[in-house]
Design a protein around this motif. Sequence first.
Motif, PDB file in Angstrom:
ATOM      1  N   ALA A   1     -24.716 -73.260 -61.499  1.00  0.00           N
ATOM      2  CA  ALA A   1     -23.909 -72.063 -61.272  1.00  0.00           C
ATOM      3  C   ALA A   1     -23.193 -71.661 -62.558  1.00  0.00           C
ATOM      4  O   ALA A   1     -23.116 -70.485 -62.896  1.00  0.00           O
ATOM      5  N   GLY A   2     -22.660 -72.651 -63.293  1.00  0.00           N
ATOM      6  CA  GLY A   2     -21.937 -72.351 -64.530  1.00  0.00           C
ATOM      7  C   GLY A   2     -22.204 -73.386 -65.604  1.00  0.00           C
ATOM      8  O   GLY A   2     -22.862 -74.404 -65.364  1.00  0.00           O
TER       9      GLY A   2
ATOM     10  N   ASP B   1     -26.289 -71.437 -65.839  1.00  0.00           N
ATOM     11  CA  ASP B   1     -25.306 -70.359 -65.771  1.00  0.00           C
ATOM     12  C   ASP B   1     -25.844 -69.146 -65.008  1.00  0.00           C
ATOM     13  O   ASP B   1     -25.839 -68.028 -65.502  1.00  0.00           O
ATOM     14  N   VAL B   2     -26.300 -69.407 -63.784  1.00  0.00           N
ATOM     15  CA  VAL B   2     -26.858 -68.327 -62.952  1.00  0.00           C
ATOM     16  C   VAL B   2     -26.146 -68.291 -61.593  1.00  0.00           C
ATOM     17  O   VAL B   2     -26.757 -68.103 -60.541  1.00  0.00           O
TER      18      VAL B   2
ATOM     19  N   LEU C   1     -29.532 -64.763 -61.976  1.00  0.00           N
ATOM     20  CA  LEU C   1     -30.451 -65.599 -61.213  1.00  0.00           C
ATOM     21  C   LEU C   1     -31.757 -64.859 -60.934  1.00  0.00           C
ATOM     22  O   LEU C   1     -32.847 -65.408 -61.108  1.00  0.00           O
ATOM     23  N   ILE C   2     -31.649 -63.621 -60.533  1.00  0.00           N
ATOM     24  CA  ILE C   2     -32.840 -62.821 -60.198  1.00  0.00           C
ATOM     25  C   ILE C   2     -33.754 -62.685 -61.406  1.00  0.00           C
ATOM     26  O   ILE C   2     -34.986 -62.671 -61.276  1.00  0.00           O
TER      27      ILE C   2
ATOM     28  N   ALA D   1     -23.794 -77.015 -58.476  1.00  0.00           N
ATOM     29  CA  ALA D   1     -22.701 -76.045 -58.433  1.00  0.00           C
ATOM     30  C   ALA D   1     -21.404 -76.682 -57.964  1.00  0.00           C
ATOM     31  O   ALA D   1     -21.401 -77.552 -57.084  1.00  0.00           O
ATOM     32  N   GLY D   2     -20.295 -76.223 -58.551  1.00  0.00           N
ATOM     33  CA  GLY D   2     -18.970 -76.604 -58.096  1.00  0.00           C
ATOM     34  C   GLY D   2     -18.340 -75.434 -57.378  1.00  0.00           C
ATOM     35  O   GLY D   2     -19.018 -74.691 -56.669  1.00  0.00           O
ATOM     36  N   MET D   3     -17.037 -75.267 -57.541  1.00  0.00           N
ATOM     37  CA  MET D   3     -16.296 -74.196 -56.860  1.00  0.00           C
ATOM     38  C   MET D   3     -16.621 -74.200 -55.360  1.00  0.00           C
ATOM     39  O   MET D   3     -16.409 -75.182 -54.685  1.00  0.00           O
TER      40      MET D   3
END
Length: 265
Positions: A134-135, A161-162, A170-171, A187-189
């Motif tokens: 994710a980051g 980082d998507v 991502l797309i 991914a976190g968050m």
Amino acid sequence: MPYEIKEWRGFLVEARKILEQVKEGSMSIEEAEKYFRKQPFEELGYAKLDTHREMRSGFPEVVYCSKKPDQYLLSIYQRLFEENGEVFGTRAEKHQYELVKEVLSQVTYDEVSRILKIEKEDKIRCGKIAVCTAGTADIPVAEEAAQTAEFFGSYVERIYDVGVSGLHRLISRLDVIQEANCVVAVAGMEGALASVLGGLVSRPVIAVPTSVGYGASMHGLSALLTMINSCANGIAVVNIDNGYGAGYIATQINRLGCQKDDKGE
């Protein structure tokens, strides 16, 4: 075919040869029994090295380096290297690298993933695993997953980082992700990346929650709960920050794809 599968099959071939020698009469039952009774681990006193693990599972024993006393770690690396010609360790510290390097100069250390390894140079990697984050803060866990899979003979495509805050990122890489035999979503968050990927690909998704996030993320628990409660199908979840576990499972899935490719299916 990745060399790990060849090595594993090599063990089976060796056992078959022993049985054929018994059948032909060139080896006695007692001699064969002695061979198969060979202790499947090496006793070090403080550790029992599982030298037959690759025979059983297709994967050699991996070293969890964190908090191991220096002399124990050094001895384990020496013995596994003598046994397998390579060693893979996770969660290592810089001083452990310096310690091992004094004796095994081939060892390498990656400060991002904290992987300490000696790897054979002639390794062939097959298939494809897509490791997505994710980051950028999730990359240390993702690299642990990616390098684990590579060590075990998988080809890895990194897509970092998507995260969902910029879904267009991502797309833009979706074609590469959809070609993979398996997808690792780190991914976190709130951990939403795994759910999004689960709705976009036809292959298994391994979700890895990370301890990245602000206070209410509860050191990765928020991402973990999101991932195990995902409404998207085909998602399996490993423990918080467990990149190694994700890379291992992804390799198991990827090997099935490699075997199908070998058969031309």
